[in-house]
Design an enzyme around this catalytic site. Structure first.
Site, PDB file in Angstrom:
ATOM      1  N   ASP A  34     -26.814 -21.948  18.738  1.00  0.00           N
ATOM      2  CA  ASP A  34     -28.040 -22.752  18.643  1.00  0.00           C
ATOM      3  C   ASP A  34     -29.147 -21.870  18.069  1.00  0.00           C
ATOM      4  OD1 ASP A  34     -28.824 -25.635  20.272  1.00  0.00           O
ATOM      5  OD2 ASP A  34     -30.458 -24.441  19.421  1.00  0.00           O
ATOM      6  N   ASN A 203     -22.998 -48.466  17.262  1.00  0.00           N
ATOM      7  CA  ASN A 203     -24.318 -48.426  17.902  1.00  0.00           C
ATOM      8  C   ASN A 203     -25.164 -49.640  17.523  1.00  0.00           C
ATOM      9  OD1 ASN A 203     -23.786 -46.180  19.346  1.00  0.00           O
ATOM     10  ND2 ASN A 203     -25.283 -44.851  18.353  1.00  0.00           N
ATOM     11  N   LEU A 245     -24.936 -56.410  28.257  1.00  0.00           N
ATOM     12  CA  LEU A 245     -25.419 -57.782  28.321  1.00  0.00           C
ATOM     13  C   LEU A 245     -26.414 -57.905  29.475  1.00  0.00           C
ATOM     14  CD1 LEU A 245     -24.536 -60.001  26.392  1.00  0.00           C
ATOM     15  CD2 LEU A 245     -23.030 -60.895  28.163  1.00  0.00           C
ATOM     16  N   ALA A 247     -30.325 -57.989  30.446  1.00  0.00           N
ATOM     17  CA  ALA A 247     -31.686 -58.131  29.908  1.00  0.00           C
ATOM     18  C   ALA A 247     -32.601 -57.097  30.560  1.00  0.00           C
ATOM     19  CB  ALA A 247     -32.202 -59.541  30.179  1.00  0.00           C
ATOM     20  N   CYS A 255     -30.404 -42.316  20.540  1.00  0.00           N
ATOM     21  CA  CYS A 255     -29.415 -42.812  19.575  1.00  0.00           C
ATOM     22  C   CYS A 255     -29.720 -44.198  19.018  1.00  0.00           C
ATOM     23  CB  CYS A 255     -28.031 -42.810  20.222  1.00  0.00           C
ATOM     24  SG  CYS A 255     -27.427 -41.152  20.490  1.00  0.00           S
ATOM     25  N   LYS A 258     -32.799 -44.800  16.532  1.00  0.00           N
ATOM     26  CA  LYS A 258     -32.712 -44.121  15.236  1.00  0.00           C
ATOM     27  C   LYS A 258     -31.465 -44.555  14.457  1.00  0.00           C
ATOM     28  CE  LYS A 258     -30.276 -39.801  16.276  1.00  0.00           C
ATOM     29  NZ  LYS A 258     -29.049 -40.120  15.557  1.00  0.00           N
ATOM     30  N   LYS A 315     -32.958 -44.009  30.608  1.00  0.00           N
ATOM     31  CA  LYS A 315     -31.927 -44.613  31.449  1.00  0.00           C
ATOM     32  C   LYS A 315     -31.714 -43.708  32.655  1.00  0.00           C
ATOM     33  CE  LYS A 315     -27.551 -44.031  30.084  1.00  0.00           C
ATOM     34  NZ  LYS A 315     -26.349 -43.973  29.261  1.00  0.00           N
ATOM     35  N   ARG A 322     -36.529 -39.406  25.042  1.00  0.00           N
ATOM     36  CA  ARG A 322     -36.653 -39.822  23.649  1.00  0.00           C
ATOM     37  C   ARG A 322     -36.627 -41.355  23.553  1.00  0.00           C
ATOM     38  NH1 ARG A 322     -32.357 -35.649  20.977  1.00  0.00           N
ATOM     39  NH2 ARG A 322     -31.334 -36.010  22.976  1.00  0.00           N
TER      40      ARG A 322
HETATM   41  N1  LIG Z   1     -27.441 -37.767  22.880  1.00  0.00           N
HETATM   42  C1  LIG Z   1     -26.487 -38.672  22.805  1.00  0.00           C
HETATM   43  O1  LIG Z   1     -26.278 -39.450  23.741  1.00  0.00           O
HETATM   44  C2  LIG Z   1     -25.618 -38.776  21.584  1.00  0.00           C
HETATM   45  C3  LIG Z   1     -24.428 -39.511  21.651  1.00  0.00           C
HETATM   46  C4  LIG Z   1     -23.622 -39.603  20.518  1.00  0.00           C
HETATM   47  C5  LIG Z   1     -24.022 -38.989  19.329  1.00  0.00           C
HETATM   48  N2  LIG Z   1     -25.210 -38.299  19.286  1.00  0.00           N
HETATM   49  C6  LIG Z   1     -25.570 -37.636  18.027  1.00  0.00           C
HETATM   50  O2  LIG Z   1     -25.259 -36.257  18.150  1.00  0.00           O
HETATM   51  C7  LIG Z   1     -26.228 -35.454  17.466  1.00  0.00           C
HETATM   52  C8  LIG Z   1     -26.861 -34.482  18.444  1.00  0.00           C
HETATM   53  O3  LIG Z   1     -27.562 -35.215  19.423  1.00  0.00           O
HETATM   54  P1  LIG Z   1     -28.156 -34.526  20.728  1.00  0.00           P
HETATM   55  O4  LIG Z   1     -28.721 -35.613  21.556  1.00  0.00           O
HETATM   56  O5  LIG Z   1     -27.150 -33.603  21.281  1.00  0.00           O
HETATM   57  O6  LIG Z   1     -29.355 -33.685  20.062  1.00  0.00           O
HETATM   58  P2  LIG Z   1     -30.282 -32.598  20.782  1.00  0.00           P
HETATM   59  O7  LIG Z   1     -31.614 -32.693  20.120  1.00  0.00           O
HETATM   60  O8  LIG Z   1     -30.199 -32.749  22.273  1.00  0.00           O
HETATM   61  O9  LIG Z   1     -29.597 -31.193  20.422  1.00  0.00           O
HETATM   62  C9  LIG Z   1     -29.526 -30.693  19.114  1.00  0.00           C
HETATM   63  C10 LIG Z   1     -29.420 -29.166  19.211  1.00  0.00           C
HETATM   64  O10 LIG Z   1     -29.140 -28.655  17.912  1.00  0.00           O
HETATM   65  C11 LIG Z   1     -29.884 -27.440  17.763  1.00  0.00           C
HETATM   66  N3  LIG Z   1     -30.012 -27.129  16.335  1.00  0.00           N
HETATM   67  C12 LIG Z   1     -30.790 -27.727  15.406  1.00  0.00           C
HETATM   68  N4  LIG Z   1     -30.604 -27.148  14.203  1.00  0.00           N
HETATM   69  C13 LIG Z   1     -29.673 -26.181  14.372  1.00  0.00           C
HETATM   70  C14 LIG Z   1     -29.040 -25.259  13.492  1.00  0.00           C
HETATM   71  N5  LIG Z   1     -29.320 -25.214  12.194  1.00  0.00           N
HETATM   72  N6  LIG Z   1     -28.138 -24.404  14.014  1.00  0.00           N
HETATM   73  C15 LIG Z   1     -27.835 -24.427  15.342  1.00  0.00           C
HETATM   74  N7  LIG Z   1     -28.390 -25.297  16.200  1.00  0.00           N
HETATM   75  C16 LIG Z   1     -29.292 -26.157  15.722  1.00  0.00           C
HETATM   76  C17 LIG Z   1     -31.198 -27.726  18.450  1.00  0.00           C
HETATM   77  O11 LIG Z   1     -31.885 -26.534  18.775  1.00  0.00           O
HETATM   78  C18 LIG Z   1     -30.707 -28.499  19.693  1.00  0.00           C
HETATM   79  O12 LIG Z   1     -30.430 -27.625  20.763  1.00  0.00           O
HETATM   80  C19 LIG Z   1     -27.208 -36.438  16.838  1.00  0.00           C
HETATM   81  O13 LIG Z   1     -26.815 -36.717  15.534  1.00  0.00           O
HETATM   82  C20 LIG Z   1     -27.051 -37.685  17.710  1.00  0.00           C
HETATM   83  O14 LIG Z   1     -27.375 -38.853  17.014  1.00  0.00           O
HETATM   84  C21 LIG Z   1     -25.998 -38.164  20.387  1.00  0.00           C
END
Ligand SMILES: NC(=O)c1ccc[n+]([C@@H]2O[C@H](COP(=O)([O-])OP(=O)(O)OC[C@H]3O[C@@H](n4cnc5c(N)ncnc54)[C@H](O)[C@@H]3O)[C@@H](O)[C@H]2O)c1
Length: 434
Positions: A34, A203, A245, A247, A255, A258, A315, A322
């Site tokens: 990270d 989604n 389902l 309300a 997610c 966006k 939730k 977010r």
């Molecule tokens: N949160 C969910 O419930 C969920 C479920 C399914 C899919 N997703 C998808 O998964 C992806 C990640 O979501 P998330 O909620 O875990 O995001 P998040 O913001 O919680 O975590 C992202 C992490 O990536 C790190 N990061 C950013 N740029 C980086 C880089 N260049 N190198 C290394 N680390 C880097 C950030 O510091 C952060 O810790 C998104 O595309 C999201 O849409 C999220």
């Protein structure tokens, strides 16, 4: 020597940390990267930066297989598979911001030895664009479907595992399939673009289901029906099902908002106007604001009123704020001149920065002291056990707006309060209302 494939995970947010931890639990050595040095330091100490059930224990139990680093090269040296889990937030245009994904791709280089496995949610076409830039690297789309609050269980027991790869990259797709095989979900092997669309379409479909039942709720209020009864009757049809389902105040989180917007923009960029999603988004926005009308129905002007929000996270079982409905609600209440007090069992730390004008309380009881109304925003289990008869004594006006249809209306009314749900205001269940 460990026989399991070493895995690199880039990004240690909700998806990355769960992915890294679960792969370690499956016996794989994992190097998790990270760019957030503080987060990496915390993880090295064993401090978990998110609230997610089961993750603390699983992380502690697999510490010897997990390496946390800020250096992508550490992962590249140790592994051939790099699971990309960085965030893809929305841009102002509503498209997905792929700058973090691009940063990873740039750090990777086209060495022909590695495979990039995309777990981040990206627009269809992203894989093809990356392959054009790095023709020698293998590319696999493996979208993630976990839900915050049950992320570990979702990851370990997937309904399906989608693995998209194009000709030439079969070795990488096979390697990913091997890793997931023991988890038992149905394996969907397909091409990259279709895998990318499966995630976005899933989604968008779930968000559509939520907006649909919210519109049914709004009509139910007008015609004297109870949407919880309507949803129960609908959901028993196997073609419809009960999930998503319910309300309420609309969907939020990192997610759905966006991803729905990204799919709408993706379609728009190709010249196709995705009308249905435009309505889904609008219904969701209006739904968060409907609580104001319910409060005004009983209190008149909200200026000078104290409104208590029960729950702030988008939730239960998460501290993720977010796109939480509470953000819009608190700001609208402030806009009407109300003062807002709030209690959330875990999200206070994350919420404080986003809600500077809100007074934070240490318990539901404290939040309700002198309040003119309680609005249940997040269905935390502890709110199901509140003693409404005792709470009524603390409140200035005995009014509850149940934004998630979570409470038992009869019990709240029996305790002497006025109950307003979503889509059940005028139904038979409300006839005893004072
Ligand atoms: N949160 C969910 O419930 C969920 C479920 C399914 C899919 N997703 C998808 O998964 C992806 C990640 O979501 P998330 O909620 O875990 O995001 P998040 O913001 O919680 O975590 C992202 C992490 O990536 C790190 N990061 C950013 N740029 C980086 C880089 N260049 N190198 C290394 N680390 C880097 C950030 O510091 C952060 O810790 C998104 O595309 C999201 O849409 C999220």
């Amino acid at each position: 020597m460990n026989e399991k494939e070493s895995i690199g995970v880039v990004g240690t947010g909700w998806v990355g940390l769960v992915t890294a931890t679960c792969f370690a639990e499956l016996g794989h050595p994992v190097v998790a990267v990270d760019i957030d040095a503080e987060k990496v330091e915390a993880l090295r100490r064993g401090d978990v930066p998110i609230h997610e059930p089961k993750i603390d224990e699983l992380l502690a139990g697999n510490a010897e297989r997990l390496t946390f680093t800020t250096e992508l090269d550490d992962a590249l040296r140790a592994t051939r598979l790099l699971f990309v889990c960085v965030d893809t937030p929305p841009t102002y245009s509503g498209d997905a911001d792929l700058s973090r994904v691009r940063a990873v791709v740039e750090g990777l280089g086209d060495d022909g030895k590695h495979a990039l496995v995309m777990k981040s949610t990206v627009p269809a076409g992203t894989g093809a664009a990356i392959r054009r830039d790095l023709p020698d690297i293998a590319y696999v789309s493996c979208p993630e479907f976990l839900k915050e609050g049950s992320a570990i269980d979702d990851f370990m027991h997937p309904d399906r595992v989608v693995i998209g790869a194009d000709p030439g990259d079969e070795w990488a797709a096979d390697a990913v399939a091997d890793i997931y095989e023991s988890l038992g979900g149905e394996m969907v092997r397909t091409d990259v673009a279709s895998a990318e669309m499966i995630k976005l379409a899933s989604n968008a479909f779930l968000a559509t289901k939520i907006s649909f039942i919210n519109e049914i709720a709004n009509v139910s209020e007008e015609v004297g029906a109870d949407v919880t009864e309507v949803a129960r009757g609908m959901g028993l049809d196997q073609r419809i099902g009960h999930s998503f389902l319910r309300a309420g105040l609309g969907y939020g989180g990192s997610c759905f908002p966006k991803d729905v917007s990204a799919l709408k923009q993706l379609a728009g960029n190709t010249g196709y106007h995705f009308q249905l999603l435009t309505a889904v988004i609008e219904v969701n926005e209006l739904q968060k604001r409907r609580v104001l009308k319910k409060l005004e129905k009983h209190l008149g002007s909200l200026a000078g009123r104290k409104i208590a929000l029960l729950g702030l996270a988008f939730k239960p079982d998460t501290d993720d704020m977010r796109e939480a409905s509470s953000l819009v609600l608190a700001s609208r209440l402030k806009g009407e001149g109300a003062s807002v007090r709030a209690y959330d069992p875990v999200a206070e730390r994350a919420a404080r920065e986003l809600l500077p004008d809100v007074e934070f309380c240490a318990s539901a009881e404290e939040a309700l002291d002198g309040a003119h109304a309680a609005v249940l925003v997040t269905e935390w289990p502890e709110f199901g056990k509140l003693d409404w008869a005792a709470l009524r004594e603390r409140m200035a006006t005995p009014l509850v707006v149940d934004g998630r249809n979570f409470l038992d209306p009869d019990a709240v009314r029996a305790a002497g309060l006025t109950y307003e749900g979503i889509g059940r205001g005028n139904g038979a269940a409300a006839q005893g209302e004072s």
